[in-house]
Design a protein around this motif. Sequence first.
Motif, PDB file in Angstrom:
ATOM      1  N   VAL A  45       0.798  -1.272   0.186  1.00  0.00           N
ATOM      2  CA  VAL A  45      -0.231  -0.172  -0.064  1.00  0.00           C
ATOM      3  C   VAL A  45       0.707   1.454   0.152  1.00  0.00           C
ATOM      4  N   SER A  46       1.907   1.210   0.833  1.00  0.00           N
ATOM      5  CA  SER A  46       2.972   2.430   0.724  1.00  0.00           C
ATOM      6  C   SER A  46       3.436   2.673  -0.567  1.00  0.00           C
ATOM      7  N   THR A  47       3.879   1.642  -1.155  1.00  0.00           N
ATOM      8  CA  THR A  47       4.322   1.768  -2.591  1.00  0.00           C
ATOM      9  C   THR A  47       3.592   2.380  -3.528  1.00  0.00           C
ATOM     10  N   GLY A  48       2.108   1.809  -3.624  1.00  0.00           N
ATOM     11  CA  GLY A  48       0.993   2.234  -4.455  1.00  0.00           C
ATOM     12  C   GLY A  48       0.846   3.678  -4.077  1.00  0.00           C
ATOM     13  N   ALA A  49       0.844   4.147  -2.884  1.00  0.00           N
ATOM     14  CA  ALA A  49       0.273   5.600  -2.343  1.00  0.00           C
ATOM     15  C   ALA A  49       1.282   6.390  -2.778  1.00  0.00           C
ATOM     16  N   GLY A  50       2.533   5.986  -2.738  1.00  0.00           N
ATOM     17  CA  GLY A  50       3.526   7.036  -2.959  1.00  0.00           C
ATOM     18  C   GLY A  50       4.053   6.898  -4.406  1.00  0.00           C
ATOM     19  N   ARG A  51       3.507   6.232  -5.473  1.00  0.00           N
ATOM     20  CA  ARG A  51       3.799   6.046  -6.830  1.00  0.00           C
ATOM     21  C   ARG A  51       3.840   7.307  -7.767  1.00  0.00           C
ATOM     22  N   LEU A  52       2.642   8.127  -7.471  1.00  0.00           N
ATOM     23  CA  LEU A  52       2.443   9.399  -8.196  1.00  0.00           C
ATOM     24  C   LEU A  52       3.670  10.314  -8.076  1.00  0.00           C
ATOM     25  N   ALA A  53       4.394  10.556  -7.167  1.00  0.00           N
ATOM     26  CA  ALA A  53       5.412  11.479  -6.841  1.00  0.00           C
ATOM     27  C   ALA A  53       6.419  11.077  -8.130  1.00  0.00           C
ATOM     28  N   GLY A  54       6.779   9.996  -8.321  1.00  0.00           N
ATOM     29  CA  GLY A  54       7.867   9.491  -9.269  1.00  0.00           C
ATOM     30  C   GLY A  54       7.307   9.716 -10.677  1.00  0.00           C
ATOM     31  N   MET A  55       5.804   9.290 -10.828  1.00  0.00           N
ATOM     32  CA  MET A  55       5.365   9.414 -12.033  1.00  0.00           C
ATOM     33  C   MET A  55       5.220  10.921 -12.658  1.00  0.00           C
ATOM     34  N   LEU A  56       4.906  11.702 -11.689  1.00  0.00           N
ATOM     35  CA  LEU A  56       4.701  13.020 -12.035  1.00  0.00           C
ATOM     36  C   LEU A  56       6.228  13.740 -12.588  1.00  0.00           C
ATOM     37  N   ALA A  57       7.208  13.218 -12.294  1.00  0.00           N
ATOM     38  CA  ALA A  57       8.565  13.780 -12.522  1.00  0.00           C
ATOM     39  C   ALA A  57       8.890  13.044 -13.788  1.00  0.00           C
ATOM     40  N   GLU A  58       8.404  12.267 -14.540  1.00  0.00           N
ATOM     41  CA  GLU A  58       8.496  11.689 -15.661  1.00  0.00           C
ATOM     42  C   GLU A  58       7.754  12.525 -16.945  1.00  0.00           C
ATOM     43  N   PRO A  59       8.385  12.443 -17.931  1.00  0.00           N
ATOM     44  CA  PRO A  59       7.683  13.058 -19.270  1.00  0.00           C
ATOM     45  C   PRO A  59       6.222  12.711 -19.499  1.00  0.00           C
ATOM     46  N   ALA A  60       5.439  13.668 -19.628  1.00  0.00           N
ATOM     47  CA  ALA A  60       3.784  13.416 -19.790  1.00  0.00           C
ATOM     48  C   ALA A  60       3.452  12.814 -21.179  1.00  0.00           C
TER      49      ALA A  60
END
Length: 223
Positions: A45-60
């Motif tokens: 759950v921690s990994t899933g909850a925190g996943r967006l932080a890294g995704m938003l740093a990637e090219p859209a």
Amino acid sequence: MRTVRAAFRAECGRLERVLRDLDDAALDRPTPCPPWRVRDLVAHVSTGAGRLAGMLAEPAPPRAEVDAPAYFGAAKFSPPVDRDRVEGARRAAREHPGAAAVAAEFGRAWRATDEAVAAAPPGQVVRTRHGDAMTLPEFLRTRVVEVAVHGLDLADALDLPPWLTPAAADTVAGVLTAGAPVPPALGWDALTVLRKATGRLPLTADEHAELTRAGIGRLAFGG
């Protein structure tokens, strides 16, 4: 965006308070998501909850292709993906062996996502680890589902009353039914919707027929 972010914050905050009350022995309890124990499920759950932080740093990606209900398709629960999910959670759990560390890591993870979401344009498109291109609000809806559903699993594992927050209940029901209202004749409360839609409780033949008449299908949702 404001609504789904509020649901994410409410459900994560409630789970964090539960985790801060645990002792180390509780982390070794079995869960309804075998072979995981509590420590493994919380790591997932921690990994899933925190996943967006890294995704938003990637090219859209240029455009969104998948919404939240479509995200929970059968491909997400194929045997290879399941094996990776199980082993990934076990590896992550070993990095935070004590109850205090587990709670602190979950708090860090979900707050990192919340801060990244606050700084991003609401309509930004992100790419998931499965390759789906989704708008930020739609992917955040899937995070609410993950935290809420596994919150039920953790409540069961810890012999605690379920704590589904009202904000999360509304968001999750909308995802699990693809926006269709649950037929009033079923008499389900929010917790029952969650358990029935995700297979935590079996559907009777009459319930299945009622859902079919309402145009609601079962989602391929798992751990």
